[in-house]
Scaffold this motif. Structure first.
Motif, PDB file in Angstrom:
ATOM      1  N   GLN A  18       0.976  -1.001   0.079  1.00 40.50           N
ATOM      2  CA  GLN A  18      -0.119  -0.118  -0.030  1.00 40.50           C
ATOM      3  C   GLN A  18       0.957   1.076   0.053  1.00 40.50           C
ATOM      4  OE1 GLN A  18      -2.910  -0.819   3.212  1.00 40.50           O
ATOM      5  NE2 GLN A  18      -4.522  -0.697   1.518  1.00 40.50           N
ATOM      6  N   ALA A  61      -5.171  17.458   7.719  1.00 40.70           N
ATOM      7  CA  ALA A  61      -4.341  17.233   8.702  1.00 40.70           C
ATOM      8  C   ALA A  61      -4.896  16.765   9.923  1.00 40.70           C
ATOM      9  CB  ALA A  61      -3.016  18.205   8.824  1.00 40.70           C
ATOM     10  N   LEU A  73       0.133  14.790   8.857  1.00 41.31           N
ATOM     11  CA  LEU A  73       1.086  15.801   7.901  1.00 41.31           C
ATOM     12  C   LEU A  73       1.664  14.916   6.827  1.00 41.31           C
ATOM     13  CD1 LEU A  73       2.357  17.672  10.654  1.00 41.31           C
ATOM     14  CD2 LEU A  73       0.595  18.325   9.391  1.00 41.31           C
ATOM     15  N   PRO A  92      -6.709   3.029   2.392  1.00 40.14           N
ATOM     16  CA  PRO A  92      -7.744   2.813   1.661  1.00 40.14           C
ATOM     17  C   PRO A  92      -8.876   4.031   1.439  1.00 40.14           C
ATOM     18  CG  PRO A  92      -7.629   1.230   3.607  1.00 40.14           C
ATOM     19  CD  PRO A  92      -6.357   2.334   3.544  1.00 40.14           C
ATOM     20  N   PRO A 151     -12.771  22.663  19.906  1.00 34.39           N
ATOM     21  CA  PRO A 151     -12.783  21.564  20.692  1.00 34.39           C
ATOM     22  C   PRO A 151     -13.871  20.719  20.979  1.00 34.39           C
ATOM     23  CG  PRO A 151     -11.988  23.741  21.794  1.00 34.39           C
ATOM     24  CD  PRO A 151     -12.589  23.997  20.623  1.00 34.39           C
ATOM     25  N   LEU A 167     -13.747  18.367  18.115  1.00 34.65           N
ATOM     26  CA  LEU A 167     -12.931  17.209  18.188  1.00 34.65           C
ATOM     27  C   LEU A 167     -13.076  16.307  19.500  1.00 34.65           C
ATOM     28  CD1 LEU A 167      -9.842  19.685  17.712  1.00 34.65           C
ATOM     29  CD2 LEU A 167     -10.526  17.644  16.327  1.00 34.65           C
ATOM     30  N   GLU A 168     -14.094  16.711  20.384  1.00 38.93           N
ATOM     31  CA  GLU A 168     -14.457  15.943  21.313  1.00 38.93           C
ATOM     32  C   GLU A 168     -15.576  14.665  20.861  1.00 38.93           C
ATOM     33  OE1 GLU A 168     -15.991  18.151  24.788  1.00 38.93           O
ATOM     34  OE2 GLU A 168     -13.808  19.185  25.185  1.00 38.93           O
ATOM     35  N   PRO A 174     -16.927  11.356  19.170  1.00 35.32           N
ATOM     36  CA  PRO A 174     -16.363  10.181  18.819  1.00 35.32           C
ATOM     37  C   PRO A 174     -15.889  10.027  17.363  1.00 35.32           C
ATOM     38  CG  PRO A 174     -18.490   9.888  19.433  1.00 35.32           C
ATOM     39  CD  PRO A 174     -18.316  11.306  19.619  1.00 35.32           C
ATOM     40  N   PHE A 175     -16.252  10.948  16.640  1.00 31.87           N
ATOM     41  CA  PHE A 175     -15.821  10.872  15.044  1.00 31.87           C
ATOM     42  C   PHE A 175     -14.586  11.907  14.629  1.00 31.87           C
ATOM     43  CE2 PHE A 175     -20.434  10.060  15.854  1.00 31.87           C
ATOM     44  CZ  PHE A 175     -20.416   8.954  15.574  1.00 31.87           C
ATOM     45  N   VAL A 176     -13.571  11.179  14.176  1.00 36.89           N
ATOM     46  CA  VAL A 176     -12.476  12.252  14.003  1.00 36.89           C
ATOM     47  C   VAL A 176     -12.743  12.981  12.695  1.00 36.89           C
ATOM     48  CG1 VAL A 176     -10.040  12.581  13.648  1.00 36.89           C
ATOM     49  CG2 VAL A 176     -11.066  10.799  15.123  1.00 36.89           C
ATOM     50  N   SER A 220     -15.932   5.141   5.890  1.00 35.50           N
ATOM     51  CA  SER A 220     -15.979   3.975   4.955  1.00 35.50           C
ATOM     52  C   SER A 220     -17.454   3.554   4.636  1.00 35.50           C
ATOM     53  CB  SER A 220     -14.885   2.949   5.542  1.00 35.50           C
ATOM     54  OG  SER A 220     -15.405   2.702   6.824  1.00 35.50           O
ATOM     55  N   GLN A 252     -23.407   4.868   7.047  1.00 36.94           N
ATOM     56  CA  GLN A 252     -23.890   4.740   8.507  1.00 36.94           C
ATOM     57  C   GLN A 252     -23.031   5.585   9.416  1.00 36.94           C
ATOM     58  OE1 GLN A 252     -23.583   1.806   6.841  1.00 36.94           O
ATOM     59  NE2 GLN A 252     -24.992   0.261   7.569  1.00 36.94           N
ATOM     60  N   GLU A 253     -21.512   5.476   9.306  1.00 35.83           N
ATOM     61  CA  GLU A 253     -20.506   5.998  10.125  1.00 35.83           C
ATOM     62  C   GLU A 253     -20.818   7.430   9.586  1.00 35.83           C
ATOM     63  OE1 GLU A 253     -16.732   4.385   8.913  1.00 35.83           O
ATOM     64  OE2 GLU A 253     -15.686   5.871  10.018  1.00 35.83           O
ATOM     65  N   GLY A 310      -8.541  23.569  13.156  1.00 34.22           N
ATOM     66  CA  GLY A 310      -8.695  22.267  13.583  1.00 34.22           C
ATOM     67  C   GLY A 310      -7.119  21.918  14.002  1.00 34.22           C
ATOM     68  N   ASP A 311      -6.341  22.303  13.392  1.00 34.72           N
ATOM     69  CA  ASP A 311      -4.958  22.352  13.768  1.00 34.72           C
ATOM     70  C   ASP A 311      -4.280  23.326  14.880  1.00 34.72           C
ATOM     71  OD1 ASP A 311      -4.786  20.208  12.071  1.00 34.72           O
ATOM     72  OD2 ASP A 311      -3.956  21.253  10.239  1.00 34.72           O
ATOM     73  N   LYS A 327      -9.452  19.639  25.947  1.00 39.37           N
ATOM     74  CA  LYS A 327      -9.380  20.470  25.008  1.00 39.37           C
ATOM     75  C   LYS A 327      -8.310  20.285  23.834  1.00 39.37           C
ATOM     76  CE  LYS A 327     -11.934  24.803  25.823  1.00 39.37           C
ATOM     77  NZ  LYS A 327     -11.918  26.179  25.807  1.00 39.37           N
ATOM     78  N   GLN A 365      -6.834  17.059  23.818  1.00 37.02           N
ATOM     79  CA  GLN A 365      -6.746  15.517  23.802  1.00 37.02           C
ATOM     80  C   GLN A 365      -5.588  15.171  24.061  1.00 37.02           C
ATOM     81  OE1 GLN A 365      -9.175  14.532  20.248  1.00 37.02           O
ATOM     82  NE2 GLN A 365     -10.765  13.921  21.768  1.00 37.02           N
ATOM     83  N   VAL A 381      -0.435  20.711  17.108  1.00 36.31           N
ATOM     84  CA  VAL A 381      -0.586  19.343  16.340  1.00 36.31           C
ATOM     85  C   VAL A 381       0.212  19.462  14.789  1.00 36.31           C
ATOM     86  CG1 VAL A 381      -2.888  18.599  17.090  1.00 36.31           C
ATOM     87  CG2 VAL A 381      -2.566  20.103  15.054  1.00 36.31           C
ATOM     88  N   LYS A 382       0.748  20.363  14.527  1.00 35.22           N
ATOM     89  CA  LYS A 382       1.956  20.573  13.415  1.00 35.22           C
ATOM     90  C   LYS A 382       2.929  21.663  13.841  1.00 35.22           C
ATOM     91  CE  LYS A 382      -0.693  21.969  10.023  1.00 35.22           C
ATOM     92  NZ  LYS A 382      -1.622  22.556   9.199  1.00 35.22           N
ATOM     93  N   PRO A 420     -10.259   9.412  20.568  1.00 33.37           N
ATOM     94  CA  PRO A 420     -11.577   8.897  21.279  1.00 33.37           C
ATOM     95  C   PRO A 420     -11.329   7.599  21.443  1.00 33.37           C
ATOM     96  CG  PRO A 420     -11.886  10.547  19.474  1.00 33.37           C
ATOM     97  CD  PRO A 420     -10.602  10.259  19.443  1.00 33.37           C
ATOM     98  N   LEU A 465      -8.619  -4.954   2.476  1.00 30.87           N
ATOM     99  CA  LEU A 465      -9.894  -4.376   2.811  1.00 30.87           C
ATOM    100  C   LEU A 465     -10.096  -2.920   3.009  1.00 30.87           C
ATOM    101  CD1 LEU A 465     -10.736  -7.595   4.801  1.00 30.87           C
ATOM    102  CD2 LEU A 465     -11.286  -7.245   2.542  1.00 30.87           C
ATOM    103  N   PRO A 466     -11.391  -2.638   2.821  1.00 33.22           N
ATOM    104  CA  PRO A 466     -11.491  -0.968   3.127  1.00 33.22           C
ATOM    105  C   PRO A 466     -11.526  -0.727   4.632  1.00 33.22           C
ATOM    106  CG  PRO A 466     -13.358  -2.140   2.500  1.00 33.22           C
ATOM    107  CD  PRO A 466     -12.423  -3.067   2.408  1.00 33.22           C
ATOM    108  N   SER A 488     -18.613   2.333  15.893  1.00 31.14           N
ATOM    109  CA  SER A 488     -20.222   1.938  15.821  1.00 31.14           C
ATOM    110  C   SER A 488     -20.301   0.435  15.662  1.00 31.14           C
ATOM    111  CB  SER A 488     -20.846   2.643  14.916  1.00 31.14           C
ATOM    112  OG  SER A 488     -20.681   1.922  13.514  1.00 31.14           O
ATOM    113  N   GLN A 518     -22.333  -1.085  13.526  1.00 30.08           N
ATOM    114  CA  GLN A 518     -22.374  -1.250  12.034  1.00 30.08           C
ATOM    115  C   GLN A 518     -20.963  -1.491  11.480  1.00 30.08           C
ATOM    116  OE1 GLN A 518     -23.832   1.293  13.663  1.00 30.08           O
ATOM    117  NE2 GLN A 518     -25.854   1.861  12.679  1.00 30.08           N
TER     118      GLN A 518
END
Lengths: 475, 475
Positions: A112, A160, A165, A221, A244, A247-248, A250-252, A291, A294-295, A382-383, B110, B112, B190-191, B221, B249-250, B292, B294
């Motif tokens: 990869q 990033a 980076l 991927p 913040p 960022l808290e 659960p999804f980045v 990916s 749903q996510e 975000g950075d 804040k 993390q 972060v950078k 998280p 795989l993805p 999640s 799913q």
């Protein structure tokens, strides 16, 4: 160390021609003016004595061995899209362009990875990966940048937040040392504790330690879906306070950017690109990749709820590529818009802890205004990497502009330091920020930088006067 | 450089006591034998002249300034769980333990991040993050390791496939240089493109460049669910062939490990830990984390289908923590099992490109067998980091064992190099692999390592004779 640098003679030009080709070497006034500077002519315009377009690693090795022996400075140049005055011949000598070394090798699916020569364009690397269902995430705004330039400056960019980076995607590299030695730093392996990590030291070293001749990059991927959210707020500070909170969750997020209405207006007025969200003095733009649908939906739902709970007027979902495109087009045109809207620009590229973004933005505006400068903080919030753009109005004299920007930068850097930040988040030191570096990092750090520089480049022939400046450079 | 090193005198002991405390200093025979070596006494046992347990950065700074002035070697030691013979006083002098510096500061939500002193245990860092709903992923098997040791050796571990190495989680650090200067490499941002990336150079430098005194680590998280799959195959080679297919795989797996039945048998017989899957000469263990249910289900389904399509006898899903625990307990007990099953061990920690894992494993077994050694390749095959464990049977004499392991290692390293691999994937060079390094990386690289070492440590007083060895060390 042997100073001063040799002033190049006809015999030197002949030697370079003999190890490359007549029609790839230019000297003196034949050299195009664009090679005197990068994207920031404000950071110095310097004529090379010789400009050569190399075709392979062996040519670079021969040129470096000769330059080392003869004490001639060499500056390697990619696409010239840097913003720090890095790829310029401050002390004359040879400008070595690697833009003809632009091969991209077939994607290695089992590992990869993708391997390329340094002159390959970022946009072509991204496309080559995408054609094989894979993904090279680093995405600094400048699509025509070379991958070599991206690696050697550790380019950052919008994505990033989630992906990291350029550094995070460099698996290994081939380089030429100042004495002409060809070396490999690491190999196509995912972890390595064999000796010192010279690969990471070289990434971001701005062409002062060695010349990159080949790089192998990690791919991911490709995400199967993505979505962009626009959250309008009453002020830039409220936008910053939201970061913040995003960022808290659960999804980045992939990217978090902010824009003030004033900047949006400039782009709409000057470039006729129209932003789909009309309300809010400032907007936060949040992107998610996923990916699975749903996510993605879960992330979008959580972010929307958080936005509305934290003072956003709305949360507009740009779910189609077209709608997302109209958001990102405006964001991507900021620099161009500001150039069109001002006589010249100066830029502060500080990065602060994410927790201090709002505080930085508020104080930065006050600082610039106190020196009579219009300032537009924007970018990668975000950075914590806030591009604080200073715009010169037509009413300012050269002298006023110079002294006001210098005074503003001095205070902005002090502010960044006070908030636990850094001098440069992603554009680097080059020549443009050099005069502010020692004050920022202190004399012992400068001494350490110098020792590291000398460990690679004992004759100080590689991109001299950038990142660190020795008194001897000037002799 | 001033050699030979000073032999410590009573006045030196007194000085160290005066800047620390009487009851935290031991000298000569008072020093416990365990401090003569790390987890691999095979790589050398060396008595320190003085052993001191420091309590803060200022004490370290004072000790280093004194050692620098007096030319006394200093070796910093964490929990002593290293596997390369790194934290030992090869040339005598001071062993400086940072295990009393074990504070963990409150999680910074804040940003993390979590900040800790180097003597904090990895397991306590992980727990502190988890208590706040966050996640510190690096997980080298050894839970009682110190975080300082993890950082300074760039510890890897099982979850590197998805999350990366310790390096990828180090936001910034405070260190003491050999001359006693206290420095900060980066900050909680972060950078950063402010000067050379000394932070990454120091990570993995095995205590030869500076002493880590505080570190700030990035947190993620916490995933909300995870699942472990066990795929039994007819052979280790088939397991290895499956690895790139899982990676295509993805869904990015958290961990991919393989185990041969013979190793499972050893753990079951010696340690009475029982592996839940009874079939297969070798098993591939694949773990997924997700945010999640799913997402997790999609990953598990895709991996199961791929396994069955590629020759796995079955794909057993350990969906509960208890069932997953029984799988990972056996995996985690491998080193202990092998220790119980052999007189002594030697280990080869090579890393190869993921695409060459099967080839490496097959040839590695042949090499060891040709020298009469029982070998058990196991470990992080998702990384290509194959711990090739050599086990000494009771029938071998010291001399036979020594010469057979040396011959095997020489060939295994040459094989790794031929396959595009590296000498050490995660355990480092230390003292144990030093004699193989120059052959592997070549003389110009060694020269570069030496220059880098000297850039930080011009008197060669910090952990001398590790990673690089100067002739002068021995004078």
């Amino acid at each position: 160390m042997a100073y001063p640098y040799k002033k190049m003679q006809e015999e030197d030009f002949d030697y370079i021609r003999s190890v490359t080709a007549e029609d790839r070497v230019w000297t003196g006034d034949e050299i195009a003016r664009e090679y005197y500077h990068d994207e920031m002519p404000e950071y110095g315009e310097y004529p090379p004595e010789l400009y050569v377009e190399v075709e392979n690693t062996e040519e670079i090795s021969k040129i470096m061995a000769y330059a080392y022996q003869e004490n001639i400075p060499v500056v390697c140049r990619g696409a010239g899209t840097g913003l720090a005055g890095g790829a310029t011949c401050k002390y004359g000598g040879i400008m070595l362009s690697i833009m003809r070394m632009n091969r991209i090798f077939p994607v290695d699916h089992k590992n990869q990875t993708i391997t390329a020569e340094p002159g390959a364009l970022l946009i072509d690397i991204q496309a080559a990966a995408a054609a094989e269902g894979l993904f090279y995430p680093p995405d600094p705004g400048e699509k025509t940048a070379s991958i070599g330039g991206n690696v050697i400056t550790n380019a950052g960019g919008m994505k990033a937040v989630r992906y990291g980076l350029t550094r995070d995607f460099v698996r290994c590299m081939e380089v030429v040392l100042p004495d002409g030695s060809i070396m490999n730093f690491s190999s196509n392996v995912v972890k390595n504790t064999t000796g010192y990590d010279l690969k990471d030291l070289v990434i971001g070293s701005e062409g002062t330690l060695c010349i990159l001749t080949q790089v192998t990059l990690k791919l991911l991927p490709a995400p199967t879906c993505s979505c962009t959210l626009v959250m309008p707020f009453a002020s830039l500070e409220e936008c910053a306070d939201m970061v913040p909170k995003v960022l808290e969750l659960p999804f980045v997020p992939t990217a978090i950017e902010f824009l003030e209405r004033e900047l949006i207006d400039i782009v709409e007025r000057r470039l006729h690109k129209f932003f789909p969200v009309k309300e809010g003095e400032a907007v936060l733009i949040v992107m998610y990749d996923a990916s699975s649908r749903q996510e993605l939906d879960s992330a979008v739902r959580a972010a929307s709820e958080a936005a509305l709970a934290n003072g956003a007027f709305d949360c507009c979902i740009a779910a189609t590529p077209e709608r997302a495109g109209s958001v990102w087009d405006v964001r991507g045109a900021i620099l161009e818009g500001m150039k069109a809207d001002s006589v010249s620009q100066e830029e502060c590229d500080v990065v602060v802890p994410r927790s201090r973004i709002a505080e930085y933005v508020k104080k930065a505006k006050k600082i610039a205004l106190s020196h009579g400068i219009r300032v537009e903080p924007c970018g990668h919030c975000g950075d914590g990497n806030i591009h604080t753009e200073m715009l010169r109005g037509p009413e300012m004299s050269d002298e006023e502009w110079k002294s006001a920007t210098h005074a503003s930068l001095t205070e902005l850097y002090a502010l960044s330091k006070e908030l636990g930040g850094q001098l440069s988040g992603e554009h680097g030191i080059g020549n443009g920020r050099l005069k502010f570096l020692e004050e920022f990092v202190g004399p012992r750090m400068i001494q350490l930088y110098k020792s590291v520089k000398l460990a690679f480049d004992d004759k100080l022939i590689l991109n001299p006067g950038k990142v660190v400046e020795f008194q001897e450079d000037r002799m």
